[in-house]
Design a protein around this motif. Structure first.
Motif, PDB file in Angstrom:
ATOM      1  N   GLY A   1      -4.244   0.559   3.159  1.00 22.16           N
ATOM      2  CA  GLY A   1      -3.297  -0.389   2.235  1.00 22.16           C
ATOM      3  C   GLY A   1      -4.162  -0.615   1.047  1.00 22.16           C
ATOM      4  O   GLY A   1      -5.551  -0.442   1.139  1.00 22.16           O
ATOM      5  N   LEU A   2      -3.835  -1.260   0.261  1.00 20.54           N
ATOM      6  CA  LEU A   2      -4.290  -1.919  -1.019  1.00 20.54           C
ATOM      7  C   LEU A   2      -4.234  -3.313  -0.596  1.00 20.54           C
ATOM      8  O   LEU A   2      -5.234  -3.786  -0.120  1.00 20.54           O
ATOM      9  CB  LEU A   2      -3.868  -1.206  -2.261  1.00 20.54           C
ATOM     10  CG  LEU A   2      -3.730   0.242  -2.579  1.00 20.54           C
ATOM     11  CD1 LEU A   2      -3.384   0.726  -3.510  1.00 20.54           C
ATOM     12  CD2 LEU A   2      -5.388   0.695  -2.885  1.00 20.54           C
TER      13      LEU A   2
ATOM     14  N   GLY B   1       0.802  -1.321  -0.018  1.00 17.70           N
ATOM     15  CA  GLY B   1      -0.217  -0.041   0.061  1.00 17.70           C
ATOM     16  C   GLY B   1       0.868   1.141   0.119  1.00 17.70           C
ATOM     17  O   GLY B   1       2.122   0.998   0.114  1.00 17.70           O
ATOM     18  N   PRO B   2       0.158   2.575  -0.098  1.00 17.59           N
ATOM     19  CA  PRO B   2       1.162   3.502  -0.239  1.00 17.59           C
ATOM     20  C   PRO B   2       1.522   4.029   1.067  1.00 17.59           C
ATOM     21  O   PRO B   2       0.578   4.030   2.005  1.00 17.59           O
ATOM     22  CB  PRO B   2       0.129   4.735  -0.897  1.00 17.59           C
ATOM     23  CG  PRO B   2      -1.339   4.035  -0.390  1.00 17.59           C
ATOM     24  CD  PRO B   2      -1.393   2.618  -0.461  1.00 17.59           C
ATOM     25  N   GLY B   3       2.892   4.216   1.307  1.00 14.39           N
ATOM     26  CA  GLY B   3       3.423   4.475   2.673  1.00 14.39           C
ATOM     27  C   GLY B   3       4.044   5.604   2.684  1.00 14.39           C
ATOM     28  O   GLY B   3       4.554   6.240   3.758  1.00 14.39           O
ATOM     29  N   ARG B   4       4.129   6.201   1.706  1.00 19.97           N
ATOM     30  CA  ARG B   4       4.751   8.046   1.611  1.00 19.97           C
ATOM     31  C   ARG B   4       3.755   8.595   0.886  1.00 19.97           C
ATOM     32  O   ARG B   4       3.549   8.441  -0.592  1.00 19.97           O
ATOM     33  CB  ARG B   4       5.998   7.897   0.775  1.00 19.97           C
ATOM     34  CG  ARG B   4       6.675   9.240   0.832  1.00 19.97           C
ATOM     35  CD  ARG B   4       7.778   9.329   1.904  1.00 19.97           C
ATOM     36  NE  ARG B   4       8.150  10.674   2.037  1.00 19.97           N
ATOM     37  CZ  ARG B   4       9.021  11.060   2.681  1.00 19.97           C
ATOM     38  NH1 ARG B   4       9.892  10.541   3.364  1.00 19.97           N
ATOM     39  NH2 ARG B   4       9.470  12.459   3.072  1.00 19.97           N
TER      40      ARG B   4
ATOM     41  N   SER C   1      -8.804  -2.453   6.541  1.00 19.75           N
ATOM     42  CA  SER C   1      -8.289  -2.524   5.163  1.00 19.75           C
ATOM     43  C   SER C   1      -8.884  -3.744   4.555  1.00 19.75           C
ATOM     44  O   SER C   1      -9.719  -4.325   5.092  1.00 19.75           O
ATOM     45  CB  SER C   1      -6.968  -2.315   5.197  1.00 19.75           C
ATOM     46  OG  SER C   1      -6.114  -3.424   5.915  1.00 19.75           O
ATOM     47  N   GLU C   2      -8.050  -4.366   3.467  1.00 19.66           N
ATOM     48  CA  GLU C   2      -8.694  -5.535   2.771  1.00 19.66           C
ATOM     49  C   GLU C   2      -8.487  -6.733   3.838  1.00 19.66           C
ATOM     50  O   GLU C   2      -7.383  -6.948   4.380  1.00 19.66           O
ATOM     51  CB  GLU C   2      -7.676  -5.764   1.509  1.00 19.66           C
ATOM     52  CG  GLU C   2      -8.028  -7.247   0.998  1.00 19.66           C
ATOM     53  CD  GLU C   2      -6.649  -7.384  -0.107  1.00 19.66           C
ATOM     54  OE1 GLU C   2      -7.119  -7.550  -1.161  1.00 19.66           O
ATOM     55  OE2 GLU C   2      -5.798  -7.649   0.465  1.00 19.66           O
TER      56      GLU C   2
ATOM     57  N   ASN D   1       2.852   0.214  -5.687  1.00 16.10           N
ATOM     58  CA  ASN D   1       2.025   0.276  -4.448  1.00 16.10           C
ATOM     59  C   ASN D   1       0.713  -0.650  -4.287  1.00 16.10           C
ATOM     60  O   ASN D   1       0.230  -0.559  -3.241  1.00 16.10           O
ATOM     61  CB  ASN D   1       1.758   1.758  -4.175  1.00 16.10           C
ATOM     62  CG  ASN D   1       0.654   2.083  -5.167  1.00 16.10           C
ATOM     63  OD1 ASN D   1       0.194   1.348  -5.870  1.00 16.10           O
ATOM     64  ND2 ASN D   1       0.287   3.295  -4.880  1.00 16.10           N
ATOM     65  N   THR D   2       0.490  -1.463  -5.259  1.00 21.37           N
ATOM     66  CA  THR D   2      -1.075  -2.387  -5.350  1.00 21.37           C
ATOM     67  C   THR D   2      -1.015  -3.693  -4.589  1.00 21.37           C
ATOM     68  O   THR D   2      -2.306  -3.667  -4.061  1.00 21.37           O
ATOM     69  CB  THR D   2      -1.258  -2.090  -7.061  1.00 21.37           C
ATOM     70  OG1 THR D   2      -0.967  -0.828  -7.450  1.00 21.37           O
ATOM     71  CG2 THR D   2      -2.968  -2.183  -6.770  1.00 21.37           C
TER      72      THR D   2
END
Ligand code: FE2
Length: 539
Positions: free
Chosen positions: A531-532, A73-76, A467-468, A153-154
């Motif tokens: 996150g993703l 997931g995107p961390g920044r 999240s997921e 990031n996915t």
């Protein structure tokens, strides 16, 4: 210190197409989410940890849960004071949670993409983002800069001895599965061309062809779009001279129109794509006004289509794809698909006239996008369409589709037991909003009985945001391989990262997949933004 405050809700029915029930509401009314709690989940990950042992803060980590939960997931989300326009533009950060003998340890690393390294050095954004992030400097700095930053990031999956961090518009990054050290871009032993699109949504066929496979695709979009469907071995097979990670088969098919395909579904014989009725106008992207994904819009009067591609080695191998008109709406993610081979009961109280393909997907009334002038932390959830689970039964003789709504509750990130992928499955697990109807952040996890609509819900509301959820089946008992009974479809666990607004950090929650009882909460020493996707690797 405050725990995730999980609550289990009463089981009741999500009758297909019915009005929402109120029976599952707890006696005490729960306030809608606190926006400050929700928004506190958007931040940068500040540290990278290695093999940090963790204890359950509440409950007990199941001793027979063995393997690694990988999450991406995107961390920044901010650099040099410049925030991303949409969290999906954030740099990929991988978390590995390793379970063994009732213990757990954590490692996390950013994916060292070329763009991440360059921006770390520069201390500011150097690339535009697909979802609307602009470089500092206004239009002049952004116009005609069409370089893509592969942000990895996915999703994260293991293929052979490599862990792959995925981002659908370009190549995977290979990581060391233990240390999470980035090895670099992987072209999968020459299968991919440099920069070739490679979906972030591989599907794992649990053995429809006798052995497990990773089935995935890449799409080249244009006025006419081409799907490359690929199937990879996931284990060595010395008898056949096959190595894990080896490409076993592929085919390419072209279709009219611009394709936006984020996910797909598989059955033993088919790969199922849903082409949304969407148009892409690249001009605002080229001129530096919008990100590429912001240039997608529903096509008025357009017709969505199912693109059904026969899998190699299946009953329809070598045949051309079939195209079937699809219902209105926009789909990112599918839950599952399966085949009905002949006329008769569909398993849900209905009948099919002949061979059919059933696909369950999360439909939005329209493409959800964040306009160039909106701050994602201030979005009005009531103005954005919610995702709703629907089942489409595709009659393969008449090329017609029957659709039914499976629940009125806003949901995303749905999965079945991975051993049932591509087969009829009774249960789905998904992230849902706390309230029964309308759009809201995802705060609860629901197990839905896809036959009778019964549901069981675990909730992190009011201060937790999920999240997921990842459903992990209990490892097949030795008795099963010796001819004993198969484990029940819902025998296992559900693992979910929860943003805990009370302590502004992330929790791992472990639920019993059958009862949805909370078994353990582990307070992580990290604050990880929403996150993703992720996957569980046994062993
Ligand atoms: Fe996705």
């Amino acid at each position: 210190m405050t725990l995730a405050s999980g609550r289990q809700q009463v089981s009741s029915a999500d009758a297909p197409g019915s009005a929402p029930t109120t029976a599952a509401q707890p006696a005490e009314p729960i306030p809608r989410f606190d926006r400050a709690d929700w928004a506190s989940g958007f931040r940068n990950v500040g540290q990278e940890l290695s093999n940090v042992p963790l204890q359950a803060s509440k409950g007990t980590i199941p001793a027979d849960l063995k393997g690694t939960l990988y999450r991406n997931g995107p961390g920044r989300l901010e650099r040099g004071g410049h925030w991303v326009h949409h969290p999906f533009d954030g740099d990929g950060m991988i978390t590995a949670l390793r379970f063994e003998a009732g213990g757990l340890n954590l490692t996390n690393r950013f994916v060292r993409t070329e763009g991440w390294q360059a921006e770390e050095k520069a201390g500011k954004p150097l690339y535009r983002g697909v979802f609307g992030t602009q470089k500092p400097g206004g239009l002049l700095a952004n116009a005609f800069d069409v370089r893509l930053k592969n942000i990895a990031n996915t999703h994260v999956v293991k293929l052979g001895d490599q862990l792959l961090a995925l981002w659908e518009a370009s190549s995977p990054h290979a990581l060391d599965p233990d240390t999470l050290e980035t090895k670099g871009i992987s072209l999968l032993d020459g299968v991919l061309k440099p920069g070739e699109a490679f979906s972030a949504h591989p599907r794992f066929d649990p053995g429809h062809r006798g052995e497990e496979r990773m089935v995935t695709f890449g799409v080249k979009s244009g006025p006419r779009s081409t799907i490359r469907l690929m199937e990879f071995a996931v284990a060595d097979d010395p008898a056949k001279g096959v190595k894990a990670g080896q490409l076993l088969s592929e085919r390419s098919d072209s279709f009219g129109g611009f394709a936006f395909l984020h996910d797909f579904a598989i059955t033993p014989n088919w790969a199922v794509f849903l082409q949304n009725a969407i148009a892409f106008n690249p001009l605002p992207f080229l001129l530096g006004q919008k990100g590429a994904a912001q240039c997608l819009a529903s096509k008025p009067g357009g017709q969505a289509q199912f693109w059904l591609v026969p899998r190699d080695g299946g009953a329809f191998s070598g045949q051309p794809p079939r195209i079937v008109p699809a219902p209105e709406g926009f789909v990112f993610h599918h839950l599952n698909a399966w085949e009905i081979s002949e006329a008769g009961p569909d398993g849900f109280g209905g009948q099919v006239e002949g061979p059919a393909l059933v696909v369950e997907s999360i439909f939005y009334a329209d493409f959800p996008s964040i306009g160039p002038d909106t701050d994602f932390r201030t979005i009005d959830f009531d103005l954005i369409p919610e995702g709703l689970l629907e089942r489409c039964t595709i009659d393969l003789t008449s090329n017609t589709v029957r659709t039914e709504r499976l629940s009125e509750r806003c949901c995303e990130f749905a999965m079945v037991n991975p051993r049932r992928e591509g087969l009829f499955s009774r249960y789905g697990w998904m992230a849902v909003a706390e309230r029964e109807t309308g759009n809201d952040p995802l705060q609860a996890i629901k197990k839905l009985d896809l036959v009778n609509g019964e549901r069981k819900v675990w909730s992190a509301a009011p201060r937790g945001f999920v999240s997921e959820p990842v459903m992990v089946p209990r490892a097949a008992a030795a008795t099963a391989s010796a001819g004993g009974p198969e484990p029940a479809e819902d025998d296992g666990w559900v693992l979910c990262m929860v943003w805990n607004g009370a302590r502004c950090a992330s929790d791992l929650v472990i639920l019993d997949a059958a009862s949805m009882e909370e078994l353990a909460v582990v307070e992580l020493p990290l604050a990880i933004p929403y996150g993703l996707h992720g996957s569980f690797v046994e062993g």
